[in-house]
Design a protein around this motif. Structure first.
Motif, PDB file in Angstrom:
ATOM      1  N   MET A 277       0.842  -1.179   0.000  1.00 58.34           N
ATOM      2  CA  MET A 277       0.000   0.000   0.000  1.00 58.34           C
ATOM      3  C   MET A 277       0.885   1.238   0.000  1.00 58.34           C
ATOM      4  O   MET A 277       1.856   1.342   0.730  1.00 58.34           O
ATOM      5  N   ASN A 278       0.531   2.217  -0.812  1.00 56.16           N
ATOM      6  CA  ASN A 278       1.251   3.472  -0.875  1.00 56.16           C
ATOM      7  C   ASN A 278       0.760   4.379   0.248  1.00 56.16           C
ATOM      8  O   ASN A 278      -0.375   4.840   0.244  1.00 56.16           O
ATOM      9  N   LEU A 279       1.609   4.638   1.256  1.00 52.09           N
ATOM     10  CA  LEU A 279       1.213   5.471   2.392  1.00 52.09           C
ATOM     11  C   LEU A 279       0.934   6.899   1.966  1.00 52.09           C
ATOM     12  O   LEU A 279       0.151   7.594   2.606  1.00 52.09           O
ATOM     13  N   GLY A 280       1.567   7.363   0.875  1.00 51.83           N
ATOM     14  CA  GLY A 280       1.315   8.707   0.372  1.00 51.83           C
ATOM     15  C   GLY A 280      -0.131   8.892  -0.035  1.00 51.83           C
ATOM     16  O   GLY A 280      -0.748   9.904   0.262  1.00 51.83           O
ATOM     17  N   ILE A 281      -0.669   7.888  -0.711  1.00 49.61           N
ATOM     18  CA  ILE A 281      -2.068   7.978  -1.145  1.00 49.61           C
ATOM     19  C   ILE A 281      -2.994   7.999   0.063  1.00 49.61           C
ATOM     20  O   ILE A 281      -3.955   8.764   0.105  1.00 49.61           O
ATOM     21  N   GLY A 282      -2.707   7.204   1.076  1.00 52.33           N
ATOM     22  CA  GLY A 282      -3.533   7.228   2.285  1.00 52.33           C
ATOM     23  C   GLY A 282      -3.506   8.586   2.962  1.00 52.33           C
ATOM     24  O   GLY A 282      -4.525   9.114   3.393  1.00 52.33           O
ATOM     25  N   ALA A 283      -2.322   9.189   3.064  1.00 51.06           N
ATOM     26  CA  ALA A 283      -2.200  10.519   3.663  1.00 51.06           C
ATOM     27  C   ALA A 283      -2.903  11.564   2.805  1.00 51.06           C
ATOM     28  O   ALA A 283      -3.574  12.471   3.325  1.00 51.06           O
ATOM     29  N   ASP A 284      -2.765  11.441   1.491  1.00 47.97           N
ATOM     30  CA  ASP A 284      -3.425  12.386   0.586  1.00 47.97           C
ATOM     31  C   ASP A 284      -4.940  12.257   0.670  1.00 47.97           C
ATOM     32  O   ASP A 284      -5.656  13.269   0.705  1.00 47.97           O
ATOM     33  N   THR A 285      -5.431  11.031   0.726  1.00 47.77           N
ATOM     34  CA  THR A 285      -6.881  10.818   0.863  1.00 47.77           C
ATOM     35  C   THR A 285      -7.376  11.438   2.165  1.00 47.77           C
ATOM     36  O   THR A 285      -8.424  12.091   2.192  1.00 47.77           O
ATOM     37  N   GLY A 286      -6.625  11.279   3.230  1.00 48.84           N
ATOM     38  CA  GLY A 286      -6.993  11.880   4.505  1.00 48.84           C
ATOM     39  C   GLY A 286      -7.030  13.397   4.421  1.00 48.84           C
ATOM     40  O   GLY A 286      -7.931  14.050   4.966  1.00 48.84           O
ATOM     41  N   ALA A 287      -6.067  13.998   3.745  1.00 53.89           N
ATOM     42  CA  ALA A 287      -6.022  15.458   3.620  1.00 53.89           C
ATOM     43  C   ALA A 287      -7.218  15.981   2.827  1.00 53.89           C
ATOM     44  O   ALA A 287      -7.839  16.985   3.197  1.00 53.89           O
TER      45      ALA A 287
ATOM     46  N   VAL B 298     -12.822   9.113  -2.841  1.00 56.58           N
ATOM     47  CA  VAL B 298     -11.729  10.002  -3.218  1.00 56.58           C
ATOM     48  C   VAL B 298     -10.795   9.243  -4.155  1.00 56.58           C
ATOM     49  O   VAL B 298     -10.389   8.117  -3.854  1.00 56.58           O
ATOM     50  N   ASP B 299     -10.455   9.872  -5.271  1.00 53.00           N
ATOM     51  CA  ASP B 299      -9.505   9.308  -6.230  1.00 53.00           C
ATOM     52  C   ASP B 299      -8.306  10.251  -6.317  1.00 53.00           C
ATOM     53  O   ASP B 299      -8.463  11.417  -6.684  1.00 53.00           O
ATOM     54  N   ILE B 300      -7.131   9.732  -5.987  1.00 56.28           N
ATOM     55  CA  ILE B 300      -5.899  10.515  -5.985  1.00 56.28           C
ATOM     56  C   ILE B 300      -5.068  10.155  -7.211  1.00 56.28           C
ATOM     57  O   ILE B 300      -4.900   8.977  -7.524  1.00 56.28           O
ATOM     58  N   ASP B 301      -4.554  11.156  -7.903  1.00 54.66           N
ATOM     59  CA  ASP B 301      -3.582  10.947  -8.972  1.00 54.66           C
ATOM     60  C   ASP B 301      -2.252  11.502  -8.480  1.00 54.66           C
ATOM     61  O   ASP B 301      -2.013  12.714  -8.533  1.00 54.66           O
ATOM     62  N   GLU B 302      -1.420  10.621  -7.935  1.00 54.87           N
ATOM     63  CA  GLU B 302      -0.133  11.018  -7.359  1.00 54.87           C
ATOM     64  C   GLU B 302       0.754  11.720  -8.380  1.00 54.87           C
ATOM     65  O   GLU B 302       1.439  12.690  -8.057  1.00 54.87           O
ATOM     66  N   GLU B 303       0.735  11.211  -9.603  1.00 56.06           N
ATOM     67  CA  GLU B 303       1.624  11.732 -10.638  1.00 56.06           C
ATOM     68  C   GLU B 303       1.341  13.199 -10.959  1.00 56.06           C
ATOM     69  O   GLU B 303       2.257  14.005 -11.103  1.00 56.06           O
ATOM     70  N   THR B 304       0.058  13.566 -11.052  1.00 57.78           N
ATOM     71  CA  THR B 304      -0.296  14.943 -11.411  1.00 57.78           C
ATOM     72  C   THR B 304      -0.554  15.823 -10.182  1.00 57.78           C
ATOM     73  O   THR B 304      -0.723  17.037 -10.321  1.00 57.78           O
ATOM     74  N   GLY B 305      -0.633  15.218  -9.004  1.00 57.95           N
ATOM     75  CA  GLY B 305      -0.924  15.995  -7.798  1.00 57.95           C
ATOM     76  C   GLY B 305      -2.338  16.532  -7.788  1.00 57.95           C
ATOM     77  O   GLY B 305      -2.593  17.641  -7.311  1.00 57.95           O
ATOM     78  N   THR B 306      -3.259  15.731  -8.329  1.00 54.90           N
ATOM     79  CA  THR B 306      -4.664  16.136  -8.365  1.00 54.90           C
ATOM     80  C   THR B 306      -5.520  15.045  -7.729  1.00 54.90           C
ATOM     81  O   THR B 306      -5.082  13.900  -7.575  1.00 54.90           O
ATOM     82  N   ALA B 307      -6.724  15.430  -7.382  1.00 58.86           N
ATOM     83  CA  ALA B 307      -7.662  14.475  -6.800  1.00 58.86           C
ATOM     84  C   ALA B 307      -9.081  14.869  -7.188  1.00 58.86           C
ATOM     85  O   ALA B 307      -9.356  16.039  -7.483  1.00 58.86           O
ATOM     86  N   ALA B 308      -9.945  13.883  -7.161  1.00 54.46           N
ATOM     87  CA  ALA B 308     -11.375  14.105  -7.377  1.00 54.46           C
ATOM     88  C   ALA B 308     -12.113  13.361  -6.271  1.00 54.46           C
ATOM     89  O   ALA B 308     -11.660  12.304  -5.812  1.00 54.46           O
ATOM     90  N   ALA B 309     -13.219  13.938  -5.841  1.00 54.62           N
ATOM     91  CA  ALA B 309     -14.028  13.289  -4.807  1.00 54.62           C
ATOM     92  C   ALA B 309     -15.496  13.481  -5.153  1.00 54.62           C
ATOM     93  O   ALA B 309     -15.890  14.484  -5.768  1.00 54.62           O
ATOM     94  N   ARG B 310     -16.275  12.516  -4.739  1.00 48.92           N
ATOM     95  CA  ARG B 310     -17.727  12.626  -4.885  1.00 48.92           C
ATOM     96  C   ARG B 310     -18.336  12.150  -3.583  1.00 48.92           C
ATOM     97  O   ARG B 310     -17.796  11.254  -2.914  1.00 48.92           O
ATOM     98  N   SER B 311     -19.432  12.792  -3.216  1.00 48.74           N
ATOM     99  CA  SER B 311     -20.073  12.455  -1.952  1.00 48.74           C
ATOM    100  C   SER B 311     -21.521  12.893  -1.976  1.00 48.74           C
ATOM    101  O   SER B 311     -21.954  13.654  -2.854  1.00 48.74           O
ATOM    102  N   TYR B 312     -22.258  12.386  -1.007  1.00 49.47           N
ATOM    103  CA  TYR B 312     -23.632  12.820  -0.783  1.00 49.47           C
ATOM    104  C   TYR B 312     -23.619  13.827   0.349  1.00 49.47           C
ATOM    105  O   TYR B 312     -22.774  13.756   1.249  1.00 49.47           O
TER     106      TYR B 312
END
Length: 166
Positions: A1-11, A80-94
């Motif tokens: 598991m990539n810990l960076g993605i977990g931290a990014d998702t949390g942020a 939450v979807d993180i794109d580590e390479e581009t430094g972008t993310a998208a999220a959807r929620s209710y």
């Protein structure tokens, strides 16, 4: 598991939660700060930047004696979807907005979805865009000020007055 993605998702998740906290406490300047370099898309024209987002909230949301709108925004079904390479993310929620006043029992006044985009700048995640789509509307008379209807062109179909419903 990539810990960076977990931290990014949390942020990113914390930014989404911070928005709800700031709106519910009536801190519209704080909401404006979240959208300092972002776009907020609701039922009207897209709103760009800190001052415009703060003004939109001050012009539309009713605040009470305690300085809050007496609401509770509940955000669920978060993806939450993180794109580590581009430094972008998208999220959807209710989102479900509850409101209660001394003479108004606790009730859901609106429900819909958020579609958010984020970018990482200088090591920090920031909103780029929030699109709000409200699908279910209850009694918002004590939450939002009535807004003047948009200009109507004779060739336009009639409007039901709620732009972001499906």
């Amino acid at each position: 598991m990539n810990l960076g993605i977990g931290a990014d998702t949390g942020a990113v998740t914390r930014l989404i939660a911070k928005y709800a906290e700031l709106v519910d406490t009536g801190d519209f300047a704080g909401v404006g700060e979240l959208f300092a370099d972002a776009v907020f898309i609701g039922s009207g024209a897209p709103i760009h930047g800190r001052e415009a987002v703060e003004k939109m909230l001050r012009d539309t949301v009713i605040l009470y004696e305690d300085g809050t709108p007496r609401t509770h925004h509940v955000t669920t079904n978060l993806a939450v979807d993180i794109d580590e390479e581009t430094g972008t993310a998208a999220a959807r929620s209710y989102v479900t907005v509850f409101q209660a006043l001394p003479d108004l029992p606790l009730q859901a006044v609106a429900a819909g979805r958020y579609s958010d985009r984020f970018e990482r700048r200088d090591g920090l995640w920031r909103f780029v865009e929030r699109q709000v789509r409200i699908h279910l509307v209850g009694d918002i008379s004590r939450h939002l000020r009535p807004q003047p209807p948009p200009a109507h062109h004779p060739d336009d179909p009639p409007s039901l007055g709620i732009a972001d419903t499906d």
